[in-house]
Structure formats: structure tokens, C-alpha cells
Design a protein around this motif. Structure first.
Motif, mmCIF file in Angstrom:
data_model
loop_
_atom_site.group_PDB
_atom_site.id
_atom_site.type_symbol
_atom_site.label_atom_id
_atom_site.label_comp_id
_atom_site.label_asym_id
_atom_site.label_seq_id
_atom_site.Cartn_x
_atom_site.Cartn_y
_atom_site.Cartn_z
ATOM 1 N N LEU A 214 5.257 7.077 -3.467
ATOM 2 C CA LEU A 214 4.881 7.627 -4.787
ATOM 3 C C LEU A 214 5.305 5.420 -4.568
ATOM 4 O O LEU A 214 4.409 5.376 -5.510
ATOM 5 C CB LEU A 214 5.864 8.147 -5.067
ATOM 6 C CG LEU A 214 5.619 8.127 -7.344
ATOM 7 C CD1 LEU A 214 4.257 7.839 -6.927
ATOM 8 C CD2 LEU A 214 6.666 8.819 -7.961
ATOM 9 N N LYS A 215 6.521 5.012 -4.150
ATOM 10 C CA LYS A 215 6.734 3.421 -4.382
ATOM 11 C C LYS A 215 5.745 2.942 -3.331
ATOM 12 O O LYS A 215 5.397 1.560 -4.792
ATOM 13 C CB LYS A 215 8.322 3.273 -4.014
ATOM 14 C CG LYS A 215 9.139 3.647 -4.620
ATOM 15 C CD LYS A 215 10.306 3.460 -4.197
ATOM 16 C CE LYS A 215 12.064 4.001 -5.030
ATOM 17 N NZ LYS A 215 13.071 3.398 -4.146
ATOM 18 N N ILE A 216 5.750 3.099 -2.438
ATOM 19 C CA ILE A 216 4.005 2.054 -1.507
ATOM 20 C C ILE A 216 2.948 2.413 -3.029
ATOM 21 O O ILE A 216 2.248 2.044 -2.521
ATOM 22 C CB ILE A 216 4.585 2.696 -0.073
ATOM 23 C CG1 ILE A 216 5.411 2.254 0.097
ATOM 24 C CG2 ILE A 216 2.851 1.878 0.711
ATOM 25 C CD1 ILE A 216 5.926 2.655 1.871
ATOM 26 N N TRP A 217 3.221 3.719 -2.663
ATOM 27 C CA TRP A 217 1.183 4.135 -3.662
ATOM 28 C C TRP A 217 1.091 3.570 -5.055
ATOM 29 O O TRP A 217 0.262 2.923 -5.084
ATOM 30 C CB TRP A 217 1.200 4.869 -3.837
ATOM 31 C CG TRP A 217 -0.079 5.871 -4.305
ATOM 32 C CD1 TRP A 217 -1.296 5.813 -4.001
ATOM 33 C CD2 TRP A 217 -0.686 5.922 -6.197
ATOM 34 N NE1 TRP A 217 -2.574 6.267 -4.758
ATOM 35 C CE2 TRP A 217 -2.260 5.473 -5.735
ATOM 36 C CE3 TRP A 217 0.138 5.685 -7.361
ATOM 37 C CZ2 TRP A 217 -2.493 6.051 -7.454
ATOM 38 C CZ3 TRP A 217 -0.403 5.916 -8.376
ATOM 39 C CH2 TRP A 217 -1.832 5.983 -8.384
ATOM 40 N N VAL A 218 2.109 3.095 -5.815
ATOM 41 C CA VAL A 218 2.338 2.588 -6.989
ATOM 42 C C VAL A 218 1.896 0.903 -6.594
ATOM 43 O O VAL A 218 1.787 0.301 -7.476
ATOM 44 C CB VAL A 218 3.644 2.930 -7.919
ATOM 45 C CG1 VAL A 218 4.129 1.695 -8.609
ATOM 46 C CG2 VAL A 218 3.544 3.803 -8.302
ATOM 47 N N VAL B 62 5.299 -6.163 1.885
ATOM 48 C CA VAL B 62 6.668 -6.420 2.797
ATOM 49 C C VAL B 62 7.469 -7.026 1.922
ATOM 50 O O VAL B 62 8.676 -6.962 1.677
ATOM 51 C CB VAL B 62 6.214 -6.455 3.748
ATOM 52 C CG1 VAL B 62 7.659 -6.709 4.413
ATOM 53 C CG2 VAL B 62 5.483 -5.879 4.875
ATOM 54 N N PHE B 63 7.222 -8.596 1.436
ATOM 55 C CA PHE B 63 8.013 -9.516 0.818
ATOM 56 C C PHE B 63 8.186 -9.557 -0.202
ATOM 57 O O PHE B 63 8.690 -10.203 -0.776
ATOM 58 C CB PHE B 63 7.540 -10.700 2.178
ATOM 59 C CG PHE B 63 7.731 -10.773 3.300
ATOM 60 C CD1 PHE B 63 8.603 -10.379 3.895
ATOM 61 C CD2 PHE B 63 6.515 -10.596 4.473
ATOM 62 C CE1 PHE B 63 9.199 -10.706 4.782
ATOM 63 C CE2 PHE B 63 7.003 -11.086 5.176
ATOM 64 C CZ PHE B 63 8.265 -10.243 6.125
ATOM 65 N N VAL B 64 6.831 -9.470 -0.811
ATOM 66 C CA VAL B 64 6.844 -9.335 -2.258
ATOM 67 C C VAL B 64 7.127 -8.182 -3.434
ATOM 68 O O VAL B 64 7.594 -8.377 -3.568
ATOM 69 C CB VAL B 64 6.258 -10.808 -2.979
ATOM 70 C CG1 VAL B 64 6.013 -10.742 -4.765
ATOM 71 C CG2 VAL B 64 6.148 -11.904 -2.210
ATOM 72 N N ALA B 65 6.125 -7.271 -3.106
ATOM 73 C CA ALA B 65 5.497 -6.155 -4.120
ATOM 74 C C ALA B 65 6.512 -5.370 -3.986
ATOM 75 O O ALA B 65 7.741 -4.373 -4.406
ATOM 76 C CB ALA B 65 4.050 -5.654 -3.774
ATOM 77 N N ILE B 66 6.825 -5.036 -2.893
ATOM 78 C CA ILE B 66 8.169 -3.963 -2.734
ATOM 79 C C ILE B 66 9.612 -4.260 -2.923
ATOM 80 O O ILE B 66 9.855 -3.414 -3.968
ATOM 81 C CB ILE B 66 7.728 -2.848 -1.199
ATOM 82 C CG1 ILE B 66 6.796 -2.391 -1.216
ATOM 83 C CG2 ILE B 66 9.136 -1.681 -0.900
ATOM 84 C CD1 ILE B 66 6.214 -0.860 -1.903
ATOM 85 N N PRO B 67 9.612 -5.139 -2.712
ATOM 86 C CA PRO B 67 11.334 -5.784 -2.817
ATOM 87 C C PRO B 67 11.221 -5.665 -4.663
ATOM 88 O O PRO B 67 11.983 -5.429 -5.275
ATOM 89 C CB PRO B 67 11.472 -6.755 -2.111
ATOM 90 C CG PRO B 67 10.564 -7.003 -0.607
ATOM 91 C CD PRO B 67 9.388 -5.985 -1.374
#
Length: 70
Positions: A11-15, A53-58
């Protein structure tokens, strides 16, 4: 990894990925229209994988930690 943790991660990845792909296509879709599909996909993934990987998910993780702490 438990099923619940996998679902939360998905869900986090999809958001993050859905709005990112949408914005990328709005900004660069017209410029990439003349390219074959495999080249457009290559450029899309070349730009969005590092972003994820470096901006959005963190960034999402920090936001969730901050809201959970409040």
C-alpha cells in the motif's frame, strides 16, 4: 514477513508510485509520445525507480512516523 506487513508495504508503494507515474506522464508524456513503448518504459523506470528508493518512500516513512508520534 507477515502478510499484514506485506500488505502495508504494498500500500505504501502504491500510494507513492501511482501519483509519481501520473505526474511523470503529465509532464513528459507528450515529449515521449513518438518513442516506442519499450523506450518510454525504460525512461519512466530510469527516472522513477531512484525517485522511489531514495526520495518518495523514505519521505512517506518519515511522514508516517511523524504522524504516528503526534
Amino acid at each position: 514477513m507477515k502478510i499484514k506487513m506485506k500488505l502495508v508495504a504494498a500500500l505504501k508503494i502504491w500510494v507513492v508510485i501511482y501519483p509519481s507515474i501520473l505526474l511523470f506522464n503529465v509532464l513528459f508524456g507528450a515529449a515521449l509520445t513518438g518513442l516506442p513503448g519499450y523506450q518510454r518504459m525504460f525512461i519512466l523506470t530510469l527516472a522513477l525507480v531512484p525517485w522511489m528508493v531514495f526520495v518518495a518512500i523514505p519521505g512517506l516513512e518519515r511522514l508516517l512516523r511523524k504522524t504516528k508520534a503526534d
